[in-house]
Scaffold this motif. Structure first.
Motif, PDB file in Angstrom:
ATOM      1  N   ASN A 135       0.863  -1.176   0.000  1.00  0.00           N
ATOM      2  CA  ASN A 135       0.000   0.000   0.000  1.00  0.00           C
ATOM      3  C   ASN A 135       0.899   1.225   0.000  1.00  0.00           C
ATOM      4  OD1 ASN A 135      -2.099   1.822   0.273  1.00  0.00           O
ATOM      5  ND2 ASN A 135      -2.228   1.575   2.500  1.00  0.00           N
ATOM      6  N   ALA A 136       1.008   1.869  -1.167  1.00  0.00           N
ATOM      7  CA  ALA A 136       1.923   3.012  -1.313  1.00  0.00           C
ATOM      8  C   ALA A 136       1.327   4.242  -0.630  1.00  0.00           C
ATOM      9  CB  ALA A 136       2.192   3.289  -2.783  1.00  0.00           C
ATOM     10  N   VAL A 137       2.074   4.781   0.336  1.00  0.00           N
ATOM     11  CA  VAL A 137       1.611   5.944   1.096  1.00  0.00           C
ATOM     12  C   VAL A 137       2.199   7.236   0.532  1.00  0.00           C
ATOM     13  CG1 VAL A 137       1.521   7.002   3.383  1.00  0.00           C
ATOM     14  CG2 VAL A 137       1.369   4.513   3.155  1.00  0.00           C
ATOM     15  N   PHE A 138       3.426   7.158   0.049  1.00  0.00           N
ATOM     16  CA  PHE A 138       4.063   8.346  -0.532  1.00  0.00           C
ATOM     17  C   PHE A 138       5.116   7.889  -1.527  1.00  0.00           C
ATOM     18  CE2 PHE A 138       6.381   7.165   3.275  1.00  0.00           C
ATOM     19  CZ  PHE A 138       7.700   7.188   2.869  1.00  0.00           C
ATOM     20  N   LYS A 139       5.675   8.870  -2.280  1.00  0.00           N
ATOM     21  CA  LYS A 139       6.711   8.584  -3.267  1.00  0.00           C
ATOM     22  C   LYS A 139       7.976   9.380  -2.938  1.00  0.00           C
ATOM     23  CE  LYS A 139       3.941   7.075  -7.178  1.00  0.00           C
ATOM     24  NZ  LYS A 139       3.778   7.152  -8.653  1.00  0.00           N
ATOM     25  N   ILE A 140       9.111   8.785  -3.287  1.00  0.00           N
ATOM     26  CA  ILE A 140      10.412   9.393  -3.004  1.00  0.00           C
ATOM     27  C   ILE A 140      11.186   9.533  -4.315  1.00  0.00           C
ATOM     28  CG2 ILE A 140      12.566   9.178  -1.723  1.00  0.00           C
ATOM     29  CD1 ILE A 140      11.142   7.230   0.137  1.00  0.00           C
ATOM     30  N   PRO A 141      11.599  10.750  -4.678  1.00  0.00           N
ATOM     31  CA  PRO A 141      12.449  10.882  -5.869  1.00  0.00           C
ATOM     32  C   PRO A 141      13.786  10.165  -5.642  1.00  0.00           C
ATOM     33  CG  PRO A 141      11.521  13.006  -5.223  1.00  0.00           C
ATOM     34  CD  PRO A 141      11.246  12.056  -4.102  1.00  0.00           C
ATOM     35  N   ASP A 142      14.135   9.280  -6.546  1.00  0.00           N
ATOM     36  CA  ASP A 142      15.360   8.492  -6.362  1.00  0.00           C
ATOM     37  C   ASP A 142      15.799   7.939  -7.716  1.00  0.00           C
ATOM     38  OD1 ASP A 142      17.444   6.879  -5.622  1.00  0.00           O
ATOM     39  OD2 ASP A 142      16.366   5.855  -4.016  1.00  0.00           O
ATOM     40  N   ASN A 143      17.004   8.371  -8.151  1.00  0.00           N
ATOM     41  CA  ASN A 143      17.539   7.886  -9.419  1.00  0.00           C
ATOM     42  C   ASN A 143      18.318   6.586  -9.273  1.00  0.00           C
ATOM     43  OD1 ASN A 143      16.649   9.647 -11.428  1.00  0.00           O
ATOM     44  ND2 ASN A 143      18.181  11.194 -10.890  1.00  0.00           N
ATOM     45  N   SER A 144      18.652   6.209  -8.051  1.00  0.00           N
ATOM     46  CA  SER A 144      19.495   5.035  -7.839  1.00  0.00           C
ATOM     47  C   SER A 144      18.730   3.723  -7.990  1.00  0.00           C
ATOM     48  CB  SER A 144      20.128   5.097  -6.448  1.00  0.00           C
ATOM     49  OG  SER A 144      19.134   5.028  -5.436  1.00  0.00           O
ATOM     50  N   LYS A 145      17.400   3.785  -8.004  1.00  0.00           N
ATOM     51  CA  LYS A 145      16.582   2.580  -8.116  1.00  0.00           C
ATOM     52  C   LYS A 145      15.535   2.772  -9.209  1.00  0.00           C
ATOM     53  CE  LYS A 145      17.014   1.570  -3.168  1.00  0.00           C
ATOM     54  NZ  LYS A 145      16.283   1.423  -1.892  1.00  0.00           N
ATOM     55  N   PRO A 146      15.071   1.685  -9.785  1.00  0.00           N
ATOM     56  CA  PRO A 146      13.990   1.816 -10.775  1.00  0.00           C
ATOM     57  C   PRO A 146      12.753   2.443 -10.150  1.00  0.00           C
ATOM     58  CG  PRO A 146      14.957  -0.390 -10.850  1.00  0.00           C
ATOM     59  CD  PRO A 146      15.522   0.285  -9.637  1.00  0.00           C
ATOM     60  N   THR A 184       9.742   4.602  -4.935  1.00  0.00           N
ATOM     61  CA  THR A 184      10.582   5.556  -5.653  1.00  0.00           C
ATOM     62  C   THR A 184       9.866   6.077  -6.896  1.00  0.00           C
ATOM     63  OG1 THR A 184      11.598   3.781  -6.928  1.00  0.00           O
ATOM     64  CG2 THR A 184      12.686   4.415  -4.878  1.00  0.00           C
ATOM     65  N   GLU A 185      10.316   7.248  -7.311  1.00  0.00           N
ATOM     66  CA  GLU A 185       9.894   7.803  -8.592  1.00  0.00           C
ATOM     67  C   GLU A 185      11.078   8.569  -9.173  1.00  0.00           C
ATOM     68  OE1 GLU A 185       6.796  10.668  -8.268  1.00  0.00           O
ATOM     69  OE2 GLU A 185       7.879  11.939  -6.860  1.00  0.00           O
ATOM     70  N   CYS A 186      11.075   8.698 -10.479  1.00  0.00           N
ATOM     71  CA  CYS A 186      12.160   9.436 -11.119  1.00  0.00           C
ATOM     72  C   CYS A 186      11.995  10.924 -10.799  1.00  0.00           C
ATOM     73  CB  CYS A 186      12.133   9.240 -12.628  1.00  0.00           C
ATOM     74  SG  CYS A 186      12.477   7.544 -13.134  1.00  0.00           S
ATOM     75  N   PRO A 187      13.057  11.567 -10.325  1.00  0.00           N
ATOM     76  CA  PRO A 187      12.941  13.017 -10.042  1.00  0.00           C
ATOM     77  C   PRO A 187      12.700  13.791 -11.299  1.00  0.00           C
ATOM     78  CG  PRO A 187      15.221  12.288  -9.881  1.00  0.00           C
ATOM     79  CD  PRO A 187      14.405  11.063 -10.056  1.00  0.00           C
ATOM     80  N   PRO A 188      12.031  14.929 -11.205  1.00  0.00           N
ATOM     81  CA  PRO A 188      11.741  15.723 -12.402  1.00  0.00           C
ATOM     82  C   PRO A 188      13.030  16.214 -13.055  1.00  0.00           C
ATOM     83  CG  PRO A 188      11.203  16.947 -10.412  1.00  0.00           C
ATOM     84  CD  PRO A 188      11.504  15.556  -9.986  1.00  0.00           C
ATOM     85  N   ALA A 189      13.022  16.250 -14.356  1.00  0.00           N
ATOM     86  CA  ALA A 189      14.212  16.735 -15.073  1.00  0.00           C
ATOM     87  C   ALA A 189      14.388  18.228 -14.815  1.00  0.00           C
ATOM     88  CB  ALA A 189      14.024  16.492 -16.576  1.00  0.00           C
ATOM     89  N   PRO A 190      15.633  18.689 -14.678  1.00  0.00           N
ATOM     90  CA  PRO A 190      15.860  20.110 -14.436  1.00  0.00           C
ATOM     91  C   PRO A 190      15.338  20.959 -15.603  1.00  0.00           C
ATOM     92  CG  PRO A 190      17.904  18.991 -14.967  1.00  0.00           C
ATOM     93  CD  PRO A 190      16.870  17.933 -14.783  1.00  0.00           C
TER      94      PRO A 190
END
Length: 213
Positions: free
Chosen positions: A164-175, A202-208
């Motif tokens: 049960n996903a409660v929140f998302k974390i920007p993280d490039n080190s993991k898929p 995890t989620e991919c962080p937004p591109a600059p």
């Protein structure tokens, strides 16, 4: 020759003649025999088809009976296996509270300066910690005995049936959509999830922004 003998001979001739007539009338021609054989063969074919249909029905009925028996057996096994599901779910919060209590007592014991412990809190905390840990261990053993297991899904791909996903974390080190943080462990009863784990994924962080470049 007497009249009685002559009469007997004439009667014998008439009888012999009538017997030969009946035999000639009872004889069948080759065409009649061929037709009779064909009729019998057709009748045999029909009987064979009826027998094949009956055999097919018997096989199908037997297969249906086996399916019903297997399904009934599985349902009975599942009913037995999962009869404690509601009871087990009601104890999961107890297990969580014991785990939190154990963590709090450990932290308090680690922060305690025994050299300044004039009130004798250290032995009390140690006894409390041992009691909490023993109770937690016994509860885990009871759970395991009845098929209840805790699982930690850290680094697993996100599965809505188990997490049960409660929140998302920007993280490039993991898929993306990988379990990065576990807030509350999940539990299964045999192969059935009775409580999904509460997690952060995890989620991919937004591109600059190109303008900032």
């Amino acid at each position: 020759m007497s009249e009685s003998v002559k009469r007997r001979r004439k009667g014998t001739k008439r009888i012999a003649f009538s017997d030969s007539d009946s035999e000639s009338e009872g004889e069948l021609s080759m065409d009649d025999l061929a037709k009779l054989v064909i009729e019998k063969e057709e009748l045999l074919k029909l009987k064979h088809k009826e027998i094949e249909k009956l055999q097919d029905r018997v096989v199908r009925s037997y297969a249906e009976i086996e399916n019903v028996v297997d399904r009934t057996r599985r349902e009975a096994e599942n009913a037995k296996k999962f009869a404690i599901q509601n009871f087990a779910k009601s104890l999961l919060d107890v297990a969580d509270n014991l785990g939190r209590a154990s963590s709090v007592v450990k932290e308090s014991f680690a922060k305690l300066d025994t050299s300044k412990d004039s009130a004798g809190a250290a032995p009390l905390l140690k006894t409390l910690l041992e009691g909490v840990e023993m109770t937690e261990k016994q509860l885990v053993e009871v759970f395991r005995k009845f098929g209840v297991e805790k699982f930690d899904p850290t680094n697993e791909p996100f599965d809505p049936h188990r997490h049960n996903a409660v929140f998302k974390i920007p993280d490039n080190s993991k898929p993306a959509d990988t379990v990065a943080v576990v807030l509350k462990s999940g539990y299964v009863l045999y192969d059935r999830v009775i409580r999904p784990a509460e997690v952060g994924v995890t989620e991919c962080p937004p591109a600059p922004d190109a303008a900032e470049d």
